[in-house]
Design an enzyme around this catalytic site. Structure first.
Site, PDB file in Angstrom:
ATOM      1  N   ASP A 166       0.869  -1.176   0.000  1.00  0.00           N
ATOM      2  CA  ASP A 166       0.000   0.000   0.000  1.00  0.00           C
ATOM      3  C   ASP A 166       0.910   1.231   0.000  1.00  0.00           C
ATOM      4  OD1 ASP A 166      -2.155   1.696  -0.030  1.00  0.00           O
ATOM      5  OD2 ASP A 166      -3.195   0.770   1.650  1.00  0.00           O
TER       6      ASP A 166
HETATM    7  C1  BGC Z   1      -4.999   3.239   0.197  1.00  0.00           C
HETATM    8  C2  BGC Z   1      -5.207   2.203  -0.876  1.00  0.00           C
HETATM    9  C3  BGC Z   1      -5.155   2.859  -2.227  1.00  0.00           C
HETATM   10  C4  BGC Z   1      -3.809   3.523  -2.374  1.00  0.00           C
HETATM   11  C5  BGC Z   1      -3.575   4.140  -3.737  1.00  0.00           C
HETATM   12  C6  BGC Z   1      -3.771   4.082  -0.059  1.00  0.00           C
HETATM   13  O1  BGC Z   1      -3.724   5.166   0.796  1.00  0.00           O
HETATM   14  O2  BGC Z   1      -4.915   2.609   1.440  1.00  0.00           O
HETATM   15  O3  BGC Z   1      -6.419   1.535  -0.653  1.00  0.00           O
HETATM   16  O4  BGC Z   1      -5.372   1.921  -3.239  1.00  0.00           O
HETATM   17  O5  BGC Z   1      -3.712   4.539  -1.392  1.00  0.00           O
HETATM   18  O6  BGC Z   1      -4.305   5.276  -3.954  1.00  0.00           O
END
Ligand code: BGC
Length: 742
Positions: free
Chosen positions: A276
């Site tokens: 993530d």
């Molecule tokens: C979130 C993810 C997301 C990623 C990309 C993160 O902050 O937890 O779910 O896909 O950002 O935008």
């Protein structure tokens, strides 16, 4: 020949023979490409960045083979950056372009929790496919969805993105989403790679506070939190994202047990794993990694293939290889996984996005799908007969969510355009509803508004109308990532507004649009009917009007328990039994005598102040029709572990209105080597019944579906007695029983 074109030609060659020989050709292509890559180019594939510097410097990185992917970039730049990758980098390996297409791209569907309320895998697949089509049309080849985090805490803002509290429902709908995104073939021009997230346990963040630690023991992980991931991996999900939380002390982005033993060895996953956003470097804050170099070592060795944003791989993997702290095999396998998905997406052959002649974005068909989704996702929680409304009566439209075009779209909707949102107010101005006489006064500027200065005006228009609809809820930003709440009552002065309107004596319908199940018990006395919508998306307004005026009949069911008080959380239907399960009768707090002697005798498991029951149980939802359940029948009362049980029941629409009932199948394993949930959903069907019609519903339950990880941590069906229900929700229904033989 231009560098990149060489790879494209090679891909075309391999793809031709691929149809004859299957996976081997894919492997040959990957091995061939891998053999030409330098260490730096390999590590480059493992690097994903977002747009945080100038286009020129990004292009320089791409040209040098230092990037495998970009996320959330302006779609208008995709072809330009891709051209740099394909035509100017040494090997011409295309980028995979990721973006959060969570519940629609431009045409926005209800938030996932709303989609889950439809209990309709076909609709979920169709809606997700719609999103994929719009996104791929713009050059996006990878979404970070579906989110499969089992969510049992409404304080957690990301419950909005989830499919609710139940592993079975989450698995069924998660698989539908993967199918919807990926279609039959990832290389089709209406398919994008799915990313199942967040692996794993993130929804159990302590206290519902985002990013918090989780403490889920392995058995519970395997019985509750992992199954949706396993099912979607089996359905071919191309990628998987690790979560932010540390579970039992181990951050997900450094968890080799989950990423290697479970995901690769047990499930045979052959896609790639992405971290993530900065979840890898956050292992330093967790106190699990000493520094950025340590981060790269831990994640690479754990089996994490691509790093989102934090770039420790490009900075430190070369050194770590030289020091033998990470082996080249680890790198090669990660790169293989990434190239495999790029290959399956057809990126080596068609790296660019073509101009489409007719865009599907906001097409009539897509708007219709969004409307159907919003209709099926609404849940009727209360109706004393005021609904459906009559078109010849005057209606007063009140409340901050009656016309909140941005907020109605919900969280994780950064591409939806609020100018396309049909709010309830706009719906009343549309051709379909403009004949209805209405008055409008928001009463509050937005959900958090504390000012009551417009209440008198709102009351006065309520007095002029025959019936009032009060639209309350939450702005989109009050749920979603990093937006947890410790108080989940209606925010601001919305409850006061409702009360003020009720004081006019007019019938009041409360329509909620929110990102979570709010604690609305205190509001119920002031509403004659309640229609609950999890932020319903672009077409929410029309869908709500269709439901309010009876053009559509509510059919949504709750994918999550509604608690009475926030202090009851976590409360979910599929809990284990305590040794002192709550009885129907519990002592009201004020009946306890003063200076009562200390005793626990006769006491059971409940809260003195809020009792034992939720406000609305999982699976609950009303309709304008009424349904009667009868004639439960099991094909056998004694089965073997490899049998399939057929369960039938008759469902009758006893009303004079056509309707759809979500019929649910629950089981309880009465005695196990570990305590078992008091009920578990094992099937559901949407059954459309004409007024007065009766149908037999039939469920096939493979007994193997009753298997679980017991005391010995081995998954198997344990012999013994089971209860079974065919039911309209998780608390009622027809009950039978059967025995699984030794
Ligand atoms: C979130 C993810 C997301 C990623 C990309 C993160 O902050 O937890 O779910 O896909 O950002 O935008």
């Amino acid at each position: 020949m231009k560098k990149g074109l060489f790879v494209i030609c090679m891909a075309a060659l391999f793809a031709t023979s691929c149809t004859q020989t299957g996976k081997t050709e894919e492997d040959r292509f990957i091995e061939d490409l891998l053999s030409q890559m330098t260490l730096e180019e390999k590590i480059g594939q493992m690097n994903q960045i977002h747009f945080d510097k100038s286009l020129d410097s990004i292009k320089a990185q791409v040209r040098n083979g230092e990037l495998g992917s970009m996320l959330n970039i302006d779609p208008k730049l995709i072809n330009e950056i891709q051209k740099t990758a394909v035509e100017e980098s040494r090997l011409g390996i295309p980028l995979i372009i990721g973006r959060d297409i969570v519940h629609g791209y431009k045409t926005v569907l209800p938030i996932p929790l709303g989609m889950a309320a439809s209990f309709d895998p076909q609709l979920v697949e169709k809606g997700t496919h719609m999103a994929a089509t719009e996104a791929r049309e713009q050059g996006i080849t990878w979404t970070f969805a579906p989110m499969l985090d089992i969510s049992r805490d409404a304080r957690w803002g990301r419950i909005a993105e989830s499919l609710g509290e139940d592993p079975y429902l989450t698995s069924e709908l998660g698989v539908a989403m993967v199918r919807g995104f990926q279609g039959d073939n990832l290389s089709d021009n209406d398919a994008i790679a799915a990313c199942v997230k967040h692996f794993v346990g993130y929804g159990a963040s302590e206290g519902g506070q985002d990013y918090n630690s989780t403490n889920i023991p392995e058995r519970l992980l395997r019985n509750v939190y992992l199954p949706p991931f396993q099912k979607t991996v089996e359905a071919g999900a191309a990628t998987l994202m690790t979560s932010f939380n540390d579970n039992d002390g181990v951050p997900a982005s450094g968890n080799d047990f989950l990423l290697r033993t479970v995901l690769r060895d047990e499930w045979g996953f052959d896609g790639f794993v992405v971290s993530d956003w900065c979840s890898m470097v956050e292992m330093i804050n967790h106190g699990f990694a000493a520094d950025r170099k340590d981060v790269a070592r831990l994640s690479a060795n754990a089996g994490l293939d691509m790093e989102m944003v934090s770039q420790t791989y490009v900075d430190y993997l070369p050194e770590l290889i030289a020091e033998n702290k990470v082996s080249i095999d680890v790198i090669d396998n990660a790169v293989r996984n990434i190239l495999r998905i790029k290959y399956r997406l057809g990126l080596f052959e068609n790296p660019y996005v073509d101009e489409v002649e007719t865009s599907t974005i906001y097409s009539d068909e897509h708007l219709q799908t969004a409307r159907q989704a919003a209709t099926e996702s609404a849940i009727l929680l209360k109706n004393n007969g005021v609904l459906p409304l009559k078109e010849n009566k005057t209606v007063a439209i009140i409340g901050p969510m009656a016309h909140a075009p941005y907020d109605q779209l919900g969280t994780w909707s950064f591409d939806g355009d609020k100018n396309h949102t049909v709010t309830p107010l706009k719906a009343l101005q549309s051709d379909e509803y403009k004949h209805i006489k209405y008055y409008y006064e928001a009463g509050l500027g937005h959900s958090r508004d504390e000012s009551t200065r417009n209440f008198e005006r709102a009351k006065s228009i309520a007095r002029q109308a025959d019936v009032v609809v009060v639209f309350v809820g939450e702005e989109a930003i009050l749920s979603g990532e990093a937006h947890s709440l410790s108080d989940i009552n209606l925010i601001g002065k919305q409850s006061d507004l409702l009360k003020a309107i009720k004081s006019t004596g007019k019938p009041v319908v409360m329509v909620v649009m929110a990102g979570r199940p709010l604690t609305i018990e205190r509001d119920l006395p002031y509403a004659d009917a309640v229609l609950y919508n999890f932020h319903p998306g672009t077409m929410g307004g029309l869908a709500i009007m269709d439901l309010l005026y009876g053009k559509a009949n509510p059919s949504g069911k709750l994918p999550v328990t509604f608690v009475r008080e926030v202090g009851q959380i976590p409360m979910y239907y599929n809990h284990n039994n305590t040794g002192r399960p709550a009885q129907d009768w519990i002592t009201p707090i004020n009946d306890i005598p003063l200076e009562a002697p200390q005793t626990s005798l006769g006491n059971t498991s409940f809260y003195l102040d809020s009792g034992k029951d939720p406000l609305f149980a999982f699976g609950y939802g009303l309709s304008y029709s009424t349904f009667e359940y009868s004639d439960l029948n099991l094909s056998s009362n004694e089965v073997n572990a490899n049998d399939t049980l057929t369960v039938t029941a008759t469902i009758k629409n006893t009303s004079d209105i056509d309707g759809t009932e979500v019929v649910q199948l629950y089981v309880r394993d009465l005695v196990g080597s570990i305590t078992r949930p008091v009920k578990e959903l094992k099937g559901f069907q949407r059954l459309a019944l004409k007024a007065g019609e009766a149908q037999t519903v039939s469920f096939k339950l493979p007994i193997s579906e009753l298997a679980f990880y017991g005391k010995d941590l081995i998954k198997k069906v344990e012999a013994g007695q089971f209860d079974i229900w065919v039911a309209p929700n998780s608390t009622e229904g027809l009950k039978g029983s059967f025995t699984v033989k030794e």
